[in-house]
Motif scaffolding. Sequence first.
Motif, PDB file in Angstrom:
ATOM      1  N   LEU A   1      25.849 -11.580  16.689  1.00 21.23           N
ATOM      2  CA  LEU A   1      24.772 -11.501  17.671  1.00 21.23           C
ATOM      3  C   LEU A   1      23.649 -10.638  17.102  1.00 21.23           C
ATOM      4  N   ASP A   2      24.007  -9.549  16.470  1.00 16.38           N
ATOM      5  CA  ASP A   2      22.993  -8.702  15.834  1.00 16.38           C
ATOM      6  C   ASP A   2      22.247  -9.466  14.746  1.00 16.38           C
ATOM      7  N   MET A   3      22.969 -10.290  13.971  1.00 18.05           N
ATOM      8  CA  MET A   3      22.328 -11.078  12.932  1.00 18.05           C
ATOM      9  C   MET A   3      21.362 -12.084  13.555  1.00 18.05           C
ATOM     10  N   ALA A   4      21.762 -12.691  14.655  1.00 20.87           N
ATOM     11  CA  ALA A   4      20.890 -13.645  15.345  1.00 20.87           C
ATOM     12  C   ALA A   4      19.639 -12.948  15.876  1.00 20.87           C
ATOM     13  N   LYS A   5      19.807 -11.757  16.410  1.00 20.85           N
ATOM     14  CA  LYS A   5      18.657 -10.997  16.908  1.00 20.85           C
ATOM     15  C   LYS A   5      17.756 -10.576  15.748  1.00 20.85           C
ATOM     16  N   LYS A   6      18.351 -10.088  14.681  1.00 29.08           N
ATOM     17  CA  LYS A   6      17.595  -9.605  13.519  1.00 29.08           C
ATOM     18  C   LYS A   6      16.742 -10.709  12.904  1.00 29.08           C
ATOM     19  N   ASN A   7      17.239 -11.936  12.952  1.00 29.64           N
ATOM     20  CA  ASN A   7      16.531 -13.062  12.340  1.00 29.64           C
ATOM     21  C   ASN A   7      15.710 -13.861  13.345  1.00 29.64           C
ATOM     22  N   ALA A   8      15.476 -13.273  14.509  1.00 30.28           N
ATOM     23  CA  ALA A   8      14.623 -13.839  15.567  1.00 30.28           C
ATOM     24  C   ALA A   8      15.150 -15.134  16.170  1.00 30.28           C
TER      25      ALA A   8
ATOM     26  N   GLY B   1      32.965 -30.986  17.099  1.00 33.12           N
ATOM     27  CA  GLY B   1      34.021 -31.878  16.670  1.00 33.12           C
ATOM     28  C   GLY B   1      33.732 -32.609  15.374  1.00 33.12           C
ATOM     29  N   GLN B   2      32.578 -32.402  14.804  1.00 30.73           N
ATOM     30  CA  GLN B   2      32.198 -33.140  13.597  1.00 30.73           C
ATOM     31  C   GLN B   2      32.801 -32.529  12.341  1.00 30.73           C
ATOM     32  N   LYS B   3      33.074 -33.382  11.384  1.00 30.22           N
ATOM     33  CA  LYS B   3      33.576 -32.924  10.097  1.00 30.22           C
ATOM     34  C   LYS B   3      32.487 -32.085   9.426  1.00 30.22           C
ATOM     35  N   ASP B   4      32.868 -30.983   8.841  1.00 24.19           N
ATOM     36  CA  ASP B   4      31.939 -30.093   8.146  1.00 24.19           C
ATOM     37  C   ASP B   4      30.815 -29.590   9.050  1.00 24.19           C
ATOM     38  N   ALA B   5      31.127 -29.379  10.324  1.00 21.64           N
ATOM     39  CA  ALA B   5      30.108 -28.973  11.296  1.00 21.64           C
ATOM     40  C   ALA B   5      29.428 -27.665  10.895  1.00 21.64           C
ATOM     41  N   ALA B   6      30.189 -26.684  10.433  1.00 23.01           N
ATOM     42  CA  ALA B   6      29.588 -25.391  10.086  1.00 23.01           C
ATOM     43  C   ALA B   6      28.611 -25.534   8.923  1.00 23.01           C
ATOM     44  N   ALA B   7      28.991 -26.288   7.906  1.00 29.34           N
ATOM     45  CA  ALA B   7      28.102 -26.483   6.756  1.00 29.34           C
ATOM     46  C   ALA B   7      26.854 -27.268   7.157  1.00 29.34           C
ATOM     47  N   THR B   8      27.027 -28.279   7.998  1.00 32.32           N
ATOM     48  CA  THR B   8      25.894 -29.089   8.456  1.00 32.32           C
ATOM     49  C   THR B   8      24.930 -28.242   9.274  1.00 32.32           C
ATOM     50  N   LEU B   9      25.475 -27.437  10.178  1.00 31.33           N
ATOM     51  CA  LEU B   9      24.633 -26.584  11.012  1.00 31.33           C
ATOM     52  C   LEU B   9      23.951 -25.502  10.180  1.00 31.33           C
ATOM     53  N   ALA B  10      24.664 -24.927   9.226  1.00 33.29           N
ATOM     54  CA  ALA B  10      24.064 -23.913   8.349  1.00 33.29           C
ATOM     55  C   ALA B  10      22.886 -24.506   7.573  1.00 33.29           C
ATOM     56  N   LYS B  11      23.041 -25.729   7.104  1.00 33.93           N
ATOM     57  CA  LYS B  11      21.959 -26.403   6.384  1.00 33.93           C
ATOM     58  C   LYS B  11      20.764 -26.626   7.313  1.00 33.93           C
TER      59      LYS B  11
ATOM     60  N   LEU C   1      16.956 -16.800   4.896  1.00 35.59           N
ATOM     61  CA  LEU C   1      18.333 -16.473   5.267  1.00 35.59           C
ATOM     62  C   LEU C   1      19.256 -16.898   4.128  1.00 35.59           C
ATOM     63  N   SER C   2      20.163 -16.044   3.743  1.00 32.62           N
ATOM     64  CA  SER C   2      21.094 -16.410   2.673  1.00 32.62           C
ATOM     65  C   SER C   2      22.014 -17.532   3.146  1.00 32.62           C
ATOM     66  N   ASP C   3      22.574 -18.262   2.207  1.00 31.67           N
ATOM     67  CA  ASP C   3      23.521 -19.318   2.554  1.00 31.67           C
ATOM     68  C   ASP C   3      24.714 -18.741   3.315  1.00 31.67           C
ATOM     69  N   ALA C   4      25.179 -17.584   2.877  1.00 31.92           N
ATOM     70  CA  ALA C   4      26.327 -16.950   3.531  1.00 31.92           C
ATOM     71  C   ALA C   4      25.991 -16.559   4.966  1.00 31.92           C
ATOM     72  N   ASP C   5      24.815 -15.997   5.193  1.00 32.52           N
ATOM     73  CA  ASP C   5      24.423 -15.614   6.549  1.00 32.52           C
ATOM     74  C   ASP C   5      24.211 -16.844   7.432  1.00 32.52           C
ATOM     75  N   ALA C   6      23.649 -17.904   6.879  1.00 30.94           N
ATOM     76  CA  ALA C   6      23.469 -19.141   7.648  1.00 30.94           C
ATOM     77  C   ALA C   6      24.822 -19.711   8.053  1.00 30.94           C
TER      78      ALA C   6
END
Length: 102
Positions: A22-29, A54-64, A85-90
Amino acid sequence: MKLIFALAAVAALASSPAFANLDMAKKNACMACHAVDKKLVGPSYQDVAKKYGGQKDAAATLAKSIKAGGSGKWGPVPMPAQAALSDADALTLATWILAGAK
């Protein structure tokens, strides 16, 4: 003595992953356009989790999507790219959102 334990409990909760994300979300507006449980400019995180969870690779897709931004997925207002935003933070934010942003 009880005060020390209470302060330690608060510190432990504040350092938990949910608060950190949540702090990361706030920090990055992110919270300027999104909320956990209601639509603001963009969709709520709970709605995003329902759509992509429910989608395959949802976290990677959303991070992208977080890093690249986009338009048309949730209406006419485009989401700005978060390229700094770094890939890890995304990925951390995407995983938190998919877990219901709790």
